[in-house]
Motif scaffolding. Structure first.
Motif, PDB file in Angstrom:
ATOM      1  N   ASP A   9     -10.340  22.348 -13.354  1.00  0.00           N
ATOM      2  CA  ASP A   9      -9.579  23.740 -12.814  1.00  0.00           C
ATOM      3  C   ASP A   9      -7.807  23.130 -12.379  1.00  0.00           C
ATOM      4  O   ASP A   9      -7.846  22.335 -12.983  1.00  0.00           O
ATOM      5  N   THR A 110      -7.009  30.321 -11.755  1.00  0.00           N
ATOM      6  CA  THR A 110      -5.974  31.304 -11.229  1.00  0.00           C
ATOM      7  C   THR A 110      -4.900  31.868 -10.648  1.00  0.00           C
ATOM      8  O   THR A 110      -4.036  32.370 -10.469  1.00  0.00           O
ATOM      9  N   LYS A 142     -11.383  33.964 -13.747  1.00  0.00           N
ATOM     10  CA  LYS A 142     -12.694  33.526 -12.689  1.00  0.00           C
ATOM     11  C   LYS A 142     -13.655  33.664 -11.661  1.00  0.00           C
ATOM     12  O   LYS A 142     -13.039  34.299 -11.342  1.00  0.00           O
ATOM     13  N   PRO A 143     -14.606  34.158 -12.036  1.00  0.00           N
ATOM     14  CA  PRO A 143     -15.899  33.613 -12.501  1.00  0.00           C
ATOM     15  C   PRO A 143     -15.682  33.883 -14.511  1.00  0.00           C
ATOM     16  O   PRO A 143     -17.073  32.903 -14.858  1.00  0.00           O
ATOM     17  N   SER A 144     -14.966  35.393 -14.688  1.00  0.00           N
ATOM     18  CA  SER A 144     -15.506  35.695 -15.780  1.00  0.00           C
ATOM     19  C   SER A 144     -14.844  34.182 -16.549  1.00  0.00           C
ATOM     20  O   SER A 144     -14.464  33.242 -16.750  1.00  0.00           O
ATOM     21  N   PRO A 145     -15.737  34.553 -18.226  1.00  0.00           N
ATOM     22  CA  PRO A 145     -15.565  32.971 -18.944  1.00  0.00           C
ATOM     23  C   PRO A 145     -13.908  33.211 -19.807  1.00  0.00           C
ATOM     24  O   PRO A 145     -13.818  32.443 -20.592  1.00  0.00           O
ATOM     25  N   TYR A 164     -15.871  21.273 -18.538  1.00  0.00           N
ATOM     26  CA  TYR A 164     -15.123  21.740 -17.918  1.00  0.00           C
ATOM     27  C   TYR A 164     -15.372  21.164 -16.674  1.00  0.00           C
ATOM     28  O   TYR A 164     -16.324  21.092 -15.502  1.00  0.00           O
ATOM     29  N   ASP A 171     -15.833  27.314  -9.992  1.00  0.00           N
ATOM     30  CA  ASP A 171     -15.687  26.796 -11.442  1.00  0.00           C
ATOM     31  C   ASP A 171     -17.606  26.552 -12.109  1.00  0.00           C
ATOM     32  O   ASP A 171     -17.583  26.706 -13.503  1.00  0.00           O
ATOM     33  N   THR A 174     -18.087  29.506 -13.614  1.00  0.00           N
ATOM     34  CA  THR A 174     -17.376  29.939 -14.991  1.00  0.00           C
ATOM     35  C   THR A 174     -17.748  28.838 -16.332  1.00  0.00           C
ATOM     36  O   THR A 174     -17.891  29.552 -17.034  1.00  0.00           O
TER      37      THR A 174
END
Length: 211
Positions: A9, A110, A142-145, A164, A171, A174
């Motif tokens: 991130d 983001t 995010k939190p979409s992968p 990650y 995060d 994610t």
């Protein structure tokens, strides 16, 4: 830990841009007479999309109004963001050590990719990072992968060999959604207890613990 791919991130993980973020939110919120929102409340939204953040801070759910706020914020960020952003002390040494070990390194944020690039060009060689996935590069934030999956496909990496690293529960979600391991870093507003509620390999006081 010996992973082949490290995805980070950006805000509150690699860099502290909270001063710039608060300033930009404050300008837009004040312009629209939202005068009681605290700096703390703004900082707690870092890592979410701008639309989500403005909705949380104002109570507004109208997509058109939230999009208008986002456009206003972006104009302010062009002026105030990078000059008010600082890398954390361990960021460069950690990234360089991982690179020296042969790891692939990327950023999933983001934040807009162009803004990350323009900030980092002062600190890292042009092709140092293997990929940056910004907010403009995905359909679902995010939190979409999606961002992590895009990076893995681009890098030819597998979830099993990827870590990650992030500072927030967004995060952590994610990483879980993408099926990759997660390491939390306590650079931001999220506590160790909040991060420990999610699957994780480690919770770090600073990035230097990665190496």
């Amino acid at each position: 830990m010996n992973y082949k791919t490290y995805l980070f991130d950006f805000d509150y993980t690699l860099a502290d841009s909270s001063r710039g973020i608060v300033k930009c939110f404050r300008i837009v919120l004040t312009r629209h007479q939202y005068l009681t929102v605290t700096d703390e409340a703004i900082k707690r939204t870092i890592g979410k999309t701008l639309e989500e953040s403005f909705s949380i801070l104002t109570g507004i759910n109208d997509p058109a109004q939230l999009e208008a706020f986002r456009q206003e914020y972006r104009k302010e960020a062009d002026v105030h963001m990078n000059v008010n952003t600082r890398l954390f002390p361990d960021t460069l040494s950690t990234l360089k050590e991982l690179k020296q070990r042969g790891a692939r390194i990327g950023i999933i944020s983001t934040k807009y990719r162009f803004r990350i690039l323009s900030f980092l060009e002062e600190y890292l060689p042009k092709d140092f990072l293997d990929i940056i996935v910004g907010g403009e590069d995905v359909k679902a934030a995010k939190p979409s992968p999606e961002g992590v999956q895009f990076a893995l496909e681009h890098l030819g990496s597998t979830p099993q060999e990827t870590l990650y690293i992030g500072d927030s529960t967004v995060d952590a979600e994610t990483a879980r959604n993408a099926g990759v391991d997660f390491a939390g870093v306590l650079n931001g507003m999220t506590t160790a207890e909040e991060l420990q509620a999610y699957p994780h390999r480690m919770i770090m006081e600073n990035l230097g613990e990665l190496v």
